[in-house]
Design a protein around this motif. Structure first.
Motif: not given
Length: 597
Positions: A129-135, A458-466
């Motif tokens: 799910v995190e990968g989908m959000i990043k894309r 934090h920026l590189l982690s999943n937690e920074s995703l909106q």
């Protein structure tokens, strides 16, 4: 050519047009979007269109896309665009200017997480799910910035530097014996106190004016700490210019400053460089000497104020600080002679105090500039010597009459925290240590680097995703409803929900597992399910009174399920209202019609 034609007919028109076999083509904007079909001229029969709900003027991006077809490369020197008025008044100039020169509509990501998507992604190993959000488009700019700035390399380099600083700090432990053994705790307490004072002073300035309700008036003694930026640690200072607040910086604490005369530490040595010699006496960054101590005129930010004392001196600060940079200014009365010599009290110079016979003429409170400087430095040395006995100014008194209610109550609690932190700070052995500054700088250097590393992590982690918080909230809900287990494995209810793609999957799944459909006839099941896919907007959410009792009961139970799910989602932090969720997910307008059919 328009969106209502069959695809084969549209393709036929496009082929004929590209071969120059069609001389005039009537088309909607569909023809202009994504098809490379240049023309000699483009004619707009109107600049208004219907967007599905209302008529509106073309957006700048829509106009540019269609008008940009005019002019064939290699064949036409210019492309002609014509706007027809057909006898009506031409469009207003402001409307045309906005349409022709306005900025294009910004692209906004419409990517939203659904329960179906989350559970389907949890079932596969190739994608998370995190990968989908990043894309997604919403994270495109952020992820590209992370790549372009080489943040992973910066993080690796920062961690290596931090390890080196920690090692050096441990090796210098002997140098801290005799007063600075608790320097790390002292630093963290100072940082917390600086943050609390920034919050309190910014609130004061906002509700009680630029002077902070009297807490930041000129002549006030404060203590400042800015070790690496300005070379001060727990240094006494006297305010020579109060903060200036304008509409531009009223909401930004970092842009509000005050000017202070700061007493340098006892071991301070004045730097020898040309830039210091060019600084005019009494202006910013000037370093002077008085009473065997150096002082400096510095601009102090709110987050550099350690605490504000209750001590306030009456002194003519206008002679201690001048905003002039030494440049000559035009003086209209430069050659005029004064009528008589007056002192700095202007119109009241030479007047005698009322009711006192033979009173002396009121003189300058601080004498000349040298005496004023000596006087100010004397105040600062006294503050340095008696720092432990100085009281923190009662900030809660400064807000009286300004604001009341919860904000005032919270501010009083904030002031109490400041007083407590000041007392804790004074209890450390490092507070009056002779080598405080060097050790404070060493700790600040490594702690600042540590904070930057945490920010990079934090920026590189999943937690920074909106959308990451929304994902965690939805995942917790799925665990509560037993759609997935603690290992994020999709359970039976989850596998059922994965098969539902056209409506609210969790409502359908709960209907199935509660057995609502078991007692219904096929016609009744179809009628009930129509409530999940009916799209027409209706304000009437009541059920038809002529519905069979069993069908009405099933609809009421579905309604109750939707309300419970809405409340459960709201309790898990998902931003929705249970009633609105129920009304948007279930529309019973076709239930009776489908049942009769």
């Amino acid at each position: 050519h328009h969106g209502g034609l069959l695809p084969i007919l549209k393709e036929m028109v496009e082929i004929l047009f590209s071969r120059n076999l069609i001389k005039v083509l009537f088309a909607t904007e569909t023809f202009a979007m994504g098809v490379n079909m240049p023309a000699r001229a483009v004619v707009f029969n109107s600049i208004r269109k219907h967007d599905g709900s209302k008529f509106r003027v073309l957006e700048p991006g829509e106009y540019t896309q269609m008008a940009g077809r005019a002019g064939r490369r290699g064949l036409d020197k210019v492309g002609t665009v014509i706007m027809c008025c057909f006898g009506d008044e031409p469009p207003p100039q402001l409307v045309l200017r906005q349409m022709l020169t306005g900025s294009s509509t910004k692209l906004q990501s419409q990517f939203r997480l659904t329960y179906n998507m989350i559970m389907n992604l949890l079932r596969v190993e190739d994608m998370t799910v995190e990968g989908m959000i990043k894309r997604s488009f919403s994270e495109f700019a952020t992820q590209r910035a992370l790549t372009n700035n080489d943040y992973p390399k910066l993080l690796k380099r920062g961690m290596k530097a931090l390890s080196k600083l920690d090692k050096q700090f441990g090796e210098n432990e002997d140098s801290r014996i005799g007063g600075c053994e608790d320097i790390e705790e002292y630093f963290h307490t100072s940082s917390a106190l600086l943050s609390l004072n920034k919050e309190a002073l910014f609130y004061l300035i906002g509700c009680a004016g630029p002077l902070g309700g009297g807490s930041l008036v000129t002549g006030r003694i404060i203590f400042v700490t800015a070790a690496r930026k300005k070379g001060f640690v727990n240094a006494p200072a006297i305010i020579v210019k109060a903060p200036v607040v304008s509409s531009g910086n009223a909401n930004d604490a970092s842009s509000i400053h005050l000017v202070c005369m700061v007493l340098c530490s006892k071991g301070y040595t004045k730097p020898i460089d040309d830039t210091q010699n060019k600084v005019k006496e009494g202006t910013l960054n000037f370093i002077g000497e008085s009473k065997n101590r150096y002082y400096e005129i510095k601009q102090i930010d709110l987050d550099e104020v350690l605490f504000v004392t209750s001590v306030k001196h009456k002194i003519d600060t206008s002679k201690l600080y001048s905003e002039s940079s030494g440049k000559k200014t035009l003086n209209t009365f430069g050659n005029a002679k004064p009528v008589r010599k007056v002192n700095d009290f202007g119109s009241f110079a030479g007047m005698k105090p009322l009711g006192k016979k033979g009173g002396k003429e009121i003189g300058n409170l601080g004498g000349d500039e040298d005496q004023l400087v000596d006087q100010a430095v004397g105040y600062l040395k006294d503050a340095e010597k008696n720092e432990r006995s100085l009281q923190v100014v009662d900030l809660s008194e400064c807000t009286k009459g300004a604001r009341q209610g919860d904000e005032a109550f919270q501010f009083n609690a904030l002031f109490k925290s400041i007083v407590e932190r000041v007392n804790i700070l004074r209890s450390f052995r490092s507070h009056n240590a002779s080598n405080l500054f060097d050790n404070f700088v060493a700790v600040e250097r490594k702690e600042t680097l540590r904070r930057d590393i945490e920010t990079l992590r934090h920026l590189l982690s999943n937690e920074s995703l909106q959308l990451f918080p929304d994902f965690l909230q939805r995942k917790r809900l799925l665990k509560t409803l037993n759609y997935i287990d603690d290992n994020d494995t999709v359970c039976v209810k989850g596998r059922v929900a994965c098969e539902v793609n056209t409506c609210e999957e969790i409502i359908v799944t709960e209907m199935i597992f509660e057995g609502i459909l078991n007692e219904l006839e096929p016609a009744e099941i179809v009628a009930v399910l129509s409530a999940l896919i009916f799209q027409e907007k209706t304000t009437d959410s009541e059920l038809d009174s002529e519905l069979p009792e069993r069908l009405r009961s099933a609809c009421e139970r579905i309604k109750k399920i939707a309300m419970n799910l809405g409340e459960l989602q709201s309790n898990h932090g998902i931003q929705l209202v249970a009633k609105d969720y129920c009304e948007n997910s279930l529309k019973f307008g076709l239930v009776h019609v489908v049942y009769e059919w």
